[in-house]
Design a protein around this motif. Structure first.
Motif, PDB file in Angstrom:
ATOM      1  N   MET A   1       0.874  -1.302   0.021  1.00  0.00           N
ATOM      2  CA  MET A   1      -0.083  -0.121  -0.065  1.00  0.00           C
ATOM      3  C   MET A   1       0.846   1.176   0.008  1.00  0.00           C
ATOM      4  O   MET A   1       0.608   2.280  -0.624  1.00  0.00           O
ATOM      5  CB  MET A   1      -1.051  -0.194   1.208  1.00  0.00           C
ATOM      6  CG  MET A   1      -1.891  -1.206   1.086  1.00  0.00           C
ATOM      7  SD  MET A   1      -3.007  -1.510   2.488  1.00  0.00           S
ATOM      8  CE  MET A   1      -3.809   0.049   2.897  1.00  0.00           C
ATOM      9  N   ARG A   2       1.970   1.170   0.907  1.00  0.00           N
ATOM     10  CA  ARG A   2       2.951   2.297   0.622  1.00  0.00           C
ATOM     11  C   ARG A   2       3.540   2.581  -0.452  1.00  0.00           C
ATOM     12  O   ARG A   2       3.878   3.808  -1.181  1.00  0.00           O
ATOM     13  CB  ARG A   2       4.056   2.179   1.972  1.00  0.00           C
ATOM     14  CG  ARG A   2       3.515   2.052   3.147  1.00  0.00           C
ATOM     15  CD  ARG A   2       4.713   2.361   4.168  1.00  0.00           C
ATOM     16  NE  ARG A   2       4.255   1.958   5.516  1.00  0.00           N
ATOM     17  CZ  ARG A   2       4.264   0.865   6.192  1.00  0.00           C
ATOM     18  NH1 ARG A   2       4.707  -0.037   5.647  1.00  0.00           N
ATOM     19  NH2 ARG A   2       3.870   1.105   7.394  1.00  0.00           N
ATOM     20  N   GLU A   3       3.795   1.544  -1.245  1.00  0.00           N
ATOM     21  CA  GLU A   3       4.467   1.632  -2.658  1.00  0.00           C
ATOM     22  C   GLU A   3       3.560   2.095  -3.464  1.00  0.00           C
ATOM     23  O   GLU A   3       3.844   2.870  -4.674  1.00  0.00           O
ATOM     24  CB  GLU A   3       4.831   0.206  -3.073  1.00  0.00           C
ATOM     25  CG  GLU A   3       5.934  -0.270  -2.376  1.00  0.00           C
ATOM     26  CD  GLU A   3       6.340  -1.795  -2.514  1.00  0.00           C
ATOM     27  OE1 GLU A   3       5.606  -2.508  -3.326  1.00  0.00           O
ATOM     28  OE2 GLU A   3       7.391  -2.423  -2.123  1.00  0.00           O
TER      29      GLU A   3
ATOM     30  N   THR B   1      -7.663  -3.354  -1.759  1.00  0.00           N
ATOM     31  CA  THR B   1      -6.363  -3.725  -0.943  1.00  0.00           C
ATOM     32  C   THR B   1      -6.964  -4.598   0.198  1.00  0.00           C
ATOM     33  O   THR B   1      -7.986  -4.764   0.690  1.00  0.00           O
ATOM     34  CB  THR B   1      -5.717  -2.757  -0.209  1.00  0.00           C
ATOM     35  OG1 THR B   1      -6.627  -1.888   0.688  1.00  0.00           O
ATOM     36  CG2 THR B   1      -5.312  -1.505  -1.304  1.00  0.00           C
ATOM     37  N   PRO B   2      -5.795  -5.585   0.703  1.00  0.00           N
ATOM     38  CA  PRO B   2      -6.273  -6.643   1.889  1.00  0.00           C
ATOM     39  C   PRO B   2      -6.567  -5.751   2.977  1.00  0.00           C
ATOM     40  O   PRO B   2      -6.090  -4.706   3.273  1.00  0.00           O
ATOM     41  CB  PRO B   2      -4.895  -7.164   1.984  1.00  0.00           C
ATOM     42  CG  PRO B   2      -4.102  -7.162   0.690  1.00  0.00           C
ATOM     43  CD  PRO B   2      -4.422  -5.764   0.094  1.00  0.00           C
ATOM     44  N   GLY B   3      -7.597  -6.263   3.769  1.00  0.00           N
ATOM     45  CA  GLY B   3      -7.752  -5.771   5.213  1.00  0.00           C
ATOM     46  C   GLY B   3      -6.549  -5.629   5.893  1.00  0.00           C
ATOM     47  O   GLY B   3      -6.036  -6.827   6.133  1.00  0.00           O
TER      48      GLY B   3
ATOM     49  N   ARG C   1      -7.629   8.183  -9.320  1.00  0.00           N
ATOM     50  CA  ARG C   1      -7.285   6.745  -8.725  1.00  0.00           C
ATOM     51  C   ARG C   1      -7.571   6.897  -7.450  1.00  0.00           C
ATOM     52  O   ARG C   1      -7.033   8.048  -6.695  1.00  0.00           O
ATOM     53  CB  ARG C   1      -5.951   6.364  -9.156  1.00  0.00           C
ATOM     54  CG  ARG C   1      -5.868   5.943 -10.561  1.00  0.00           C
ATOM     55  CD  ARG C   1      -4.220   5.423 -10.927  1.00  0.00           C
ATOM     56  NE  ARG C   1      -4.340   4.126 -11.904  1.00  0.00           N
ATOM     57  CZ  ARG C   1      -3.471   3.481 -12.121  1.00  0.00           C
ATOM     58  NH1 ARG C   1      -2.273   3.536 -11.658  1.00  0.00           N
ATOM     59  NH2 ARG C   1      -3.461   2.448 -12.876  1.00  0.00           N
ATOM     60  N   PHE C   2      -8.045   5.942  -6.758  1.00  0.00           N
ATOM     61  CA  PHE C   2      -8.368   5.949  -5.304  1.00  0.00           C
ATOM     62  C   PHE C   2      -8.165   4.612  -4.699  1.00  0.00           C
ATOM     63  O   PHE C   2      -8.202   3.673  -5.264  1.00  0.00           O
ATOM     64  CB  PHE C   2      -9.676   6.117  -5.052  1.00  0.00           C
ATOM     65  CG  PHE C   2     -10.214   7.622  -5.278  1.00  0.00           C
ATOM     66  CD1 PHE C   2      -9.995   8.635  -4.154  1.00  0.00           C
ATOM     67  CD2 PHE C   2     -10.611   8.002  -6.533  1.00  0.00           C
ATOM     68  CE1 PHE C   2     -10.466   9.771  -4.491  1.00  0.00           C
ATOM     69  CE2 PHE C   2     -11.124   9.357  -6.778  1.00  0.00           C
ATOM     70  CZ  PHE C   2     -10.657  10.376  -5.740  1.00  0.00           C
ATOM     71  N   MET C   3      -7.283   4.594  -3.632  1.00  0.00           N
ATOM     72  CA  MET C   3      -6.959   3.192  -2.870  1.00  0.00           C
ATOM     73  C   MET C   3      -8.261   3.227  -1.916  1.00  0.00           C
ATOM     74  O   MET C   3      -8.550   4.079  -1.322  1.00  0.00           O
ATOM     75  CB  MET C   3      -5.775   3.426  -2.124  1.00  0.00           C
ATOM     76  CG  MET C   3      -5.442   2.328  -1.244  1.00  0.00           C
ATOM     77  SD  MET C   3      -3.799   2.384  -0.295  1.00  0.00           S
ATOM     78  CE  MET C   3      -2.755   2.384  -1.741  1.00  0.00           C
ATOM     79  N   VAL C   4      -8.708   1.919  -1.828  1.00  0.00           N
ATOM     80  CA  VAL C   4      -9.775   1.497  -1.080  1.00  0.00           C
ATOM     81  C   VAL C   4      -9.146   0.617   0.048  1.00  0.00           C
ATOM     82  O   VAL C   4      -8.585  -0.374  -0.075  1.00  0.00           O
ATOM     83  CB  VAL C   4     -10.991   0.537  -1.502  1.00  0.00           C
ATOM     84  CG1 VAL C   4     -11.995   0.531  -0.655  1.00  0.00           C
ATOM     85  CG2 VAL C   4     -11.414   1.520  -2.887  1.00  0.00           C
ATOM     86  N   ALA C   5      -9.191   1.071   1.343  1.00  0.00           N
ATOM     87  CA  ALA C   5      -8.613   0.489   2.506  1.00  0.00           C
ATOM     88  C   ALA C   5      -9.402   0.473   3.677  1.00  0.00           C
ATOM     89  O   ALA C   5     -10.424   1.132   3.974  1.00  0.00           O
ATOM     90  CB  ALA C   5      -7.147   1.319   2.896  1.00  0.00           C
TER      91      ALA C   5
ATOM     92  N   VAL D   1      -7.676   8.557  -0.916  1.00  0.00           N
ATOM     93  CA  VAL D   1      -7.932   7.153  -0.395  1.00  0.00           C
ATOM     94  C   VAL D   1      -9.363   7.335   0.343  1.00  0.00           C
ATOM     95  O   VAL D   1      -9.715   7.969   0.634  1.00  0.00           O
ATOM     96  CB  VAL D   1      -6.860   7.125   1.044  1.00  0.00           C
ATOM     97  CG1 VAL D   1      -7.137   5.751   1.638  1.00  0.00           C
ATOM     98  CG2 VAL D   1      -5.672   7.074   0.354  1.00  0.00           C
ATOM     99  N   ILE D   2     -10.085   5.868   0.089  1.00  0.00           N
ATOM    100  CA  ILE D   2     -11.197   5.789   0.728  1.00  0.00           C
ATOM    101  C   ILE D   2     -11.047   4.889   1.647  1.00  0.00           C
ATOM    102  O   ILE D   2     -10.752   3.618   1.585  1.00  0.00           O
ATOM    103  CB  ILE D   2     -12.284   4.989  -0.449  1.00  0.00           C
ATOM    104  CG1 ILE D   2     -12.445   6.103  -1.634  1.00  0.00           C
ATOM    105  CG2 ILE D   2     -13.661   4.822   0.258  1.00  0.00           C
ATOM    106  CD1 ILE D   2     -13.063   5.399  -2.756  1.00  0.00           C
TER     107      ILE D   2
END
Length: 284
Positions: free
Chosen positions: A18-20, A170-172, A121-125, A28-29
């Motif tokens: 995720m950092r990468e 992304t993984p929980g 683009r959004f990361m879902v975390a 980020v969501i």
């Protein structure tokens, strides 16, 4: 209840991944469980966002009561963008796509001024089992992301095209250590922690105790429980549901599982475990 700790090896790899990937996303969501928004807030993930626009999505809102609305207010008062929804309800799609678009409204306008339509683009975390993949599928309008009603279904990153957005599933990921064990128990109740590493006897008894303190009428209606003695409550569940072993002994294990399943599936009604005080002071 025994101390809860759960940070398996794949979560370390997930945090690194995720950092990468953060340099590739515009925002980020963070998905929280509406029944326990404070417990499902992972400050490690928030710190990792590095100042990027953030949207908090309090998912499974159909299982939560009005206390969640008060927590939603606390999050917004902290200056964060946040919405509550039920990701399995298609009518929620407009709410979340509108909230995401608002996060990058200015950037999109500037891009259009320069003559190009950028795909943001959004990361879902979030912690496990909050419904990250279900939310992605809601936005995409199709089952593009793998889902499941248990912790740890998503183990690798998945990029999903969702109209005007690209979303990274992304993984929980849990915090490396639970500083607040009271909130950790709430994650155990909702299934965000792998049941296999928990003493489910302790989980069921703790859940019954908390529900008796805050929602006694629900327990009376569902199981006929009128007394707060933990063992007595389980025995009442056994009698009501017919969970008996040979020789007339109570089948406590079946009763414990029934109580946990009933809670997780909403059969005890709309319940919010966290309070506004649990949410105040968190760095949203």
């Amino acid at each position: 209840m025994k101390t809860i700790q759960w940070f398996p090896g794949h979560m370390t790899k997930a945090m690194r991944m995720m950092r990468e990937q953060l340099s590739l996303v515009d925002g980020v969501i963070f998905v929280l469980d509406a029944r326990c928004p404070a417990a499902s807030f992972n400050e490690k993930l928030k710190n990792m966002a590095q100042g990027k626009p953030v949207l908090y999505v309090l998912n499974k809102g159909d299982l939560a009561d009005e206390r969640t609305d008060n927590i939603l207010k606390v999050i917004r008062e902290a200056g964060a963008s946040a919405i509550k929804l039920n990701a399995v309800n298609a009518s929620s799609r407009r709410d979340i796509t509108g909230a995401i678009a608002k996060l990058v409204e200015e950037k999109r306008a500037k891009a259009l001024e320069k003559g190009f339509n950028k795909t943001f683009r959004f990361m879902v975390a979030g912690v496990p089992n909050t419904g990250k993949s279900t939310i992605i599928n809601l936005i995409a309008g199709a089952g593009k992301a793998e889902t499941g009603n248990k912790a740890g279904v998503t183990r690798a990153k998945q990029w999903v095209r969702c109209g005007d957005f690209d979303l990274l599933d992304t993984p929980g990921t849990m915090p490396p250590a639970f500083e607040n064990q009271y909130l950790a128990t709430h994650l155990a109740y909702v299934g965000s922690i792998n049941d296999d590493i928990l003493d489910m006897d302790d989980v069921a008894l703790a859940l019954l105790g908390e529900l008796y303190e805050r929602y006694p009428a629900r327990l009376k209606e569902r199981y006929g429980i009128e007394d707060g003695d933990p063992t007595g409550m389980l025995e009442t569940v056994c009698r009501r549901r017919g969970f008996m072993l040979r020789g007339g002994e109570f089948d406590y294990e079946r009763a414990e599982r029934a109580v946990i399943d009933d809670f997780r599936k909403g059969k005890l009604g709309r319940i919010t475990l966290d309070t506004t005080e649990d949410a105040r002071g968190l760095r949203f």
